[in-house]
Scaffold this active site. Structure first.
Site, PDB file in Angstrom:
ATOM      1  N   HIS A 127      -7.896  -5.316  -0.398  1.00 35.11           N
ATOM      2  CA  HIS A 127      -6.690  -4.597  -0.010  1.00 35.11           C
ATOM      3  C   HIS A 127      -5.907  -5.393   1.026  1.00 35.11           C
ATOM      4  O   HIS A 127      -5.957  -5.117   2.230  1.00 35.11           O
ATOM      5  CB  HIS A 127      -7.082  -3.223   0.551  1.00 35.11           C
ATOM      6  CG  HIS A 127      -5.941  -2.268   0.668  1.00 35.11           C
ATOM      7  ND1 HIS A 127      -5.294  -1.737  -0.418  1.00 35.11           N
ATOM      8  CD2 HIS A 127      -5.320  -1.739   1.756  1.00 35.11           C
ATOM      9  CE1 HIS A 127      -4.345  -0.917  -0.023  1.00 35.11           C
ATOM     10  NE2 HIS A 127      -4.323  -0.913   1.296  1.00 35.11           N
TER      11      HIS A 127
ATOM     12  N   ASP B  40     -10.138  -4.456  -4.861  1.00 33.94           N
ATOM     13  CA  ASP B  40      -9.597  -3.528  -3.868  1.00 33.94           C
ATOM     14  C   ASP B  40     -10.334  -2.193  -3.961  1.00 33.94           C
ATOM     15  O   ASP B  40     -10.331  -1.540  -5.009  1.00 33.94           O
ATOM     16  CB  ASP B  40      -8.098  -3.318  -4.129  1.00 33.94           C
ATOM     17  CG  ASP B  40      -7.390  -2.623  -2.968  1.00 33.94           C
ATOM     18  OD1 ASP B  40      -8.053  -1.868  -2.234  1.00 33.94           O
ATOM     19  OD2 ASP B  40      -6.177  -2.835  -2.819  1.00 33.94           O
TER      20      ASP B  40
ATOM     21  N   SER C 282       0.826  -1.200   0.000  1.00 30.39           N
ATOM     22  CA  SER C 282       0.000   0.000   0.000  1.00 30.39           C
ATOM     23  C   SER C 282       0.870   1.264   0.000  1.00 30.39           C
ATOM     24  O   SER C 282       1.640   1.482  -0.931  1.00 30.39           O
ATOM     25  CB  SER C 282      -0.972  -0.047   1.177  1.00 30.39           C
ATOM     26  OG  SER C 282      -1.993   0.915   1.032  1.00 30.39           O
TER      27      SER C 282
END
Length: 280
Positions: free
Chosen positions: A220, A193, A135
């Site tokens: 995610h 996601d 991320s």
């Protein structure tokens, strides 16, 4: 699903020297590549390490992973007087000291501090060969690769793993994306996601030339189920093989240099001896 772009062969195909690796599997056990890992927003190094337990089990035969934690990023003084809880992040891109991956055109509070931290760990706890991020950490890895390409950081990754990554929208980061990256990179993202949509991760993929892609049906998170195992193994096998080949070339080069220096010394000794004979 895996995919290779701008590569003459897939990551798991045969290469010169691959048969040697199969005949001498002990090399994979006694030597490993080392990877510095950058967690996501609101995580820390220990939590990220725990979440990657299954992944590390898959890859541990070929790689060692080192985890660090981002500093606290406090809201800037000019922000709202409303108190904001400090968050673990590599930088903040909103005036209230928080971060959102989809934010465009924002600042990058704390970025230089985080870059100095990663550079310090890279130097003092290295050597490292690769970077891994999830991320915001994957976004940071992409930035570092761009800076390394332009020789604007002391970090020199030889490969990268970027999960749920994206291109930073902060204005100060735009120059890091001026050149495409040529080091091998594995990009991992989820088709559902909702925090970092797949289109954002795919945009980061296009910033790299030599890529493997692992798509998964989830959201995610960093996937590490049985169906992803072989992709990870193939990628790290290749990185270890490249590392060992580089070491062998370096050792051969050093040996050639020593032999050459010894030869020059012998020639000089012979020349001196000849001059002394002539003087007699």
């Amino acid at each position: 699903m895996t995919n290779n772009e701008s590569m003459s062969e897939p990551a798991n195909s045969s290469r010169p020297g691959s048969s040697k690796q199969q005949q001498q599997p002990n090399l994979e056990i006694t030597e490993k590549v080392r990877v510095l890992c950058l967690h996501g927003y609101r995580q820390d190094g220990e939590a990220f390490k725990n979440k990657l337990g299954s992944f590390r089990k898959f890859a541990s035969k070929y790689a060692d992973f080192v985890f660090i934690t981002a500093p606290h990023i406090a809201a800037p003084l000019e922000a709202s007087a409303e108190p904001v809880q400090e968050q673990r992040s590599w930088w903040a891109n909103k005036d209230d000291g928080t971060f959102k991956g989809t934010n465009k055109g924002g600042p990058a509070f704390g970025y230089q501090e985080s870059l100095r931290l990663v550079e310090d760990v890279w130097k003092t706890q290295g050597p490292f060969q690769g970077l891994l991020g999830f991320s915001q950490g994957a976004c940071f890895v992409g930035l570092i690769c761009g800076l390394a390409k332009k020789k604007l950081t002391s970090i020199r990754p030889e490969f990268a793993v970027l999960a749920s990554g994206f291109i930073s929208g902060s204005l100060v980061h735009m120059s890091a994306y001026e050149e495409r990256i040529s080091i091998p990179a594995l990009h991992v993202y989820g088709l559902t996601d909702e925090i970092i949509p797949k289109e954002m991760s795919q945009a980061l993929v296009n910033h790299f030339k030599n890529v493997d892609i692992l798509e998964h049906d989830g959201g995610h998170y960093f996937p590490a189920k049985a169906q992803q195992k072989q992709t990870y193994i193939n990628f790290f096998q290749d990185r270890l093989q490249e590392f060992l080949e580089q070491q062998e070339l370096q050792q051969s080069s050093n040996a050639s240099f020593v032999d050459s220096a010894d030869g020059e010394d012998e020639a000089n000794d012979a020349e001196v001896a000849a001059v002394m004979d002539d003087s007699d």
